[in-house]
Design a protein around this motif. Structure first.
Motif, PDB file in Angstrom:
ATOM      1  N   MET A   1      -3.091   2.222   1.801  1.00  0.00           N
ATOM      2  CA  MET A   1      -2.028   1.992   2.751  1.00  0.00           C
ATOM      3  C   MET A   1      -0.820   1.383   2.040  1.00  0.00           C
ATOM      4  O   MET A   1       0.301   1.761   2.302  1.00  0.00           O
ATOM      5  N   ARG A   2      -1.100   0.462   1.127  1.00  0.00           N
ATOM      6  CA  ARG A   2      -0.017  -0.219   0.417  1.00  0.00           C
ATOM      7  C   ARG A   2       0.810   0.776  -0.398  1.00  0.00           C
ATOM      8  O   ARG A   2       2.034   0.689  -0.439  1.00  0.00           O
ATOM      9  N   ARG A   3       0.135   1.720  -1.035  1.00  0.00           N
ATOM     10  CA  ARG A   3       0.853   2.711  -1.841  1.00  0.00           C
ATOM     11  C   ARG A   3       1.762   3.571  -0.969  1.00  0.00           C
ATOM     12  O   ARG A   3       2.880   3.911  -1.371  1.00  0.00           O
ATOM     13  N   LEU A   4       1.287   3.921   0.212  1.00  0.00           N
ATOM     14  CA  LEU A   4       2.097   4.719   1.125  1.00  0.00           C
ATOM     15  C   LEU A   4       3.340   3.951   1.563  1.00  0.00           C
ATOM     16  O   LEU A   4       4.446   4.493   1.571  1.00  0.00           O
ATOM     17  N   VAL A   5       3.171   2.675   1.884  1.00  0.00           N
ATOM     18  CA  VAL A   5       4.316   1.827   2.259  1.00  0.00           C
ATOM     19  C   VAL A   5       5.291   1.724   1.094  1.00  0.00           C
ATOM     20  O   VAL A   5       6.504   1.837   1.275  1.00  0.00           O
ATOM     21  N   ASP A   6       4.766   1.548  -0.120  1.00  0.00           N
ATOM     22  CA  ASP A   6       5.625   1.457  -1.309  1.00  0.00           C
ATOM     23  C   ASP A   6       6.386   2.756  -1.558  1.00  0.00           C
ATOM     24  O   ASP A   6       7.571   2.747  -1.908  1.00  0.00           O
ATOM     25  N   GLN A   7       5.718   3.883  -1.384  1.00  0.00           N
ATOM     26  CA  GLN A   7       6.386   5.170  -1.590  1.00  0.00           C
ATOM     27  C   GLN A   7       7.462   5.412  -0.543  1.00  0.00           C
ATOM     28  O   GLN A   7       8.535   5.943  -0.854  1.00  0.00           O
ATOM     29  N   LEU A   8       7.209   5.013   0.684  1.00  0.00           N
ATOM     30  CA  LEU A   8       8.237   5.134   1.721  1.00  0.00           C
ATOM     31  C   LEU A   8       9.426   4.226   1.418  1.00  0.00           C
ATOM     32  O   LEU A   8      10.577   4.613   1.614  1.00  0.00           O
ATOM     33  N   ALA A   9       9.147   3.032   0.910  1.00  0.00           N
ATOM     34  CA  ALA A   9      10.234   2.107   0.546  1.00  0.00           C
ATOM     35  C   ALA A   9      11.075   2.685  -0.587  1.00  0.00           C
ATOM     36  O   ALA A   9      12.295   2.530  -0.604  1.00  0.00           O
ATOM     37  N   ALA A  10      10.420   3.365  -1.534  1.00  0.00           N
ATOM     38  CA  ALA A  10      11.151   3.982  -2.642  1.00  0.00           C
ATOM     39  C   ALA A  10      12.080   5.088  -2.145  1.00  0.00           C
ATOM     40  O   ALA A  10      13.082   5.398  -2.781  1.00  0.00           O
ATOM     41  N   GLN A  11      11.756   5.667  -0.988  1.00  0.00           N
ATOM     42  CA  GLN A  11      12.600   6.700  -0.388  1.00  0.00           C
ATOM     43  C   GLN A  11      13.652   6.106   0.546  1.00  0.00           C
ATOM     44  O   GLN A  11      14.385   6.827   1.199  1.00  0.00           O
ATOM     45  N   GLY A  12      13.680   4.769   0.638  1.00  0.00           N
ATOM     46  CA  GLY A  12      14.672   4.112   1.473  1.00  0.00           C
ATOM     47  C   GLY A  12      14.229   3.887   2.906  1.00  0.00           C
ATOM     48  O   GLY A  12      15.041   3.549   3.761  1.00  0.00           O
ATOM     49  N   ARG A  13      12.954   4.065   3.174  1.00  0.00           N
ATOM     50  CA  ARG A  13      12.429   3.850   4.534  1.00  0.00           C
ATOM     51  C   ARG A  13      11.657   2.534   4.550  1.00  0.00           C
ATOM     52  O   ARG A  13      10.598   2.429   3.969  1.00  0.00           O
ATOM     53  N   GLN A  14      12.173   1.569   5.236  1.00  0.00           N
ATOM     54  CA  GLN A  14      11.548   0.255   5.297  1.00  0.00           C
ATOM     55  C   GLN A  14      10.620   0.187   6.513  1.00  0.00           C
ATOM     56  O   GLN A  14      11.076   0.083   7.647  1.00  0.00           O
ATOM     57  N   VAL A  15       9.330   0.301   6.274  1.00  0.00           N
ATOM     58  CA  VAL A  15       8.338   0.196   7.336  1.00  0.00           C
ATOM     59  C   VAL A  15       7.212  -0.701   6.856  1.00  0.00           C
ATOM     60  O   VAL A  15       6.952  -0.811   5.662  1.00  0.00           O
ATOM     61  N   GLY A  16       6.544  -1.346   7.791  1.00  0.00           N
ATOM     62  CA  GLY A  16       5.426  -2.217   7.446  1.00  0.00           C
ATOM     63  C   GLY A  16       4.105  -1.476   7.517  1.00  0.00           C
ATOM     64  O   GLY A  16       4.008  -0.351   8.018  1.00  0.00           O
ATOM     65  N   ARG A  17       3.070  -2.146   7.039  1.00  0.00           N
ATOM     66  CA  ARG A  17       1.737  -1.552   7.037  1.00  0.00           C
ATOM     67  C   ARG A  17       1.231  -1.263   8.440  1.00  0.00           C
ATOM     68  O   ARG A  17       0.580  -0.251   8.675  1.00  0.00           O
ATOM     69  N   ASP A  18       1.543  -2.151   9.385  1.00  0.00           N
ATOM     70  CA  ASP A  18       1.096  -1.945  10.759  1.00  0.00           C
ATOM     71  C   ASP A  18       1.710  -0.687  11.370  1.00  0.00           C
ATOM     72  O   ASP A  18       1.044   0.076  12.077  1.00  0.00           O
ATOM     73  N   THR A  19       2.997  -0.461  11.073  1.00  0.00           N
ATOM     74  CA  THR A  19       3.673   0.726  11.591  1.00  0.00           C
ATOM     75  C   THR A  19       3.077   1.989  10.995  1.00  0.00           C
ATOM     76  O   THR A  19       2.809   2.959  11.704  1.00  0.00           O
ATOM     77  N   VAL A  20       2.846   1.983   9.681  1.00  0.00           N
ATOM     78  CA  VAL A  20       2.253   3.142   9.021  1.00  0.00           C
ATOM     79  C   VAL A  20       0.853   3.397   9.575  1.00  0.00           C
ATOM     80  O   VAL A  20       0.486   4.538   9.876  1.00  0.00           O
ATOM     81  N   ALA A  21       0.077   2.332   9.747  1.00  0.00           N
ATOM     82  CA  ALA A  21      -1.269   2.480  10.294  1.00  0.00           C
ATOM     83  C   ALA A  21      -1.225   3.070  11.704  1.00  0.00           C
ATOM     84  O   ALA A  21      -2.015   3.955  12.037  1.00  0.00           O
TER      85      ALA A  21
END
Length: 88
Positions: A1-21
Motif C-alpha cells: 500500500m505504501r508503494r502505491l501511495v508513494d507512486q501516486l505522490a510521485a505523479q503529483g497526486r497527494q492521497v493517504g493510505r486510507d483513501t487508497v485502501a
C-alpha cells in the motif's frame, strides 16, 4: 500500500493510505495469498485432452496439412510456500 501511495505522490497526486485502501476496496480488490498446489497434480481430463489432440492431428495429416508438435514444460512448485501479499 505504501508503494502505491508513494507512486501516486510521485505523479503529483497527494492521497493517504486510507483513501487508497477505500478506493481499492470499492473497486473490489483485496489482499490474497497465493494458492499453492503440490507438485505433480494433474488436470482431471488429461487423457481426454490428449485424445482430442491426437484426433485433430490425425485429421490434419489425412487432409494433407502440416502439423507442428511443441513440447512445453509446466512450472512446478517445489513446496507449499506462500507469500503474504503485503508490503510494509
Amino acid at each position: 500500500m505504501r508503494r502505491l501511495v508513494d507512486q501516486l505522490a510521485a505523479q503529483g497526486r497527494q492521497v493517504g493510505r486510507d483513501t487508497v485502501a477505500a478506493l481499492l476496496k470499492a473497486a473490489r480488490f483485496s489482499l490474497r495469498g497465493n494458492a499453492r498446489m503440490p507438485a505433480g497434480s494433474q488436470h482431471p481430463d488429461l487423457e481426454a485432452q490428449f485424445g482430442h489432440l491426437n484426433a485433430t492431428v490425425a485429421a490434419f495429416l489425412k487432409a494433407g496439412h502440416p502439423v507442428i508438435s511443441l513440447d512445453s514444460k509446466k512450472k512446478e512448485q517445489i513446496g507449499l510456500f506462500t507469500r503474504p501479499g503485503r508490503e510494509s
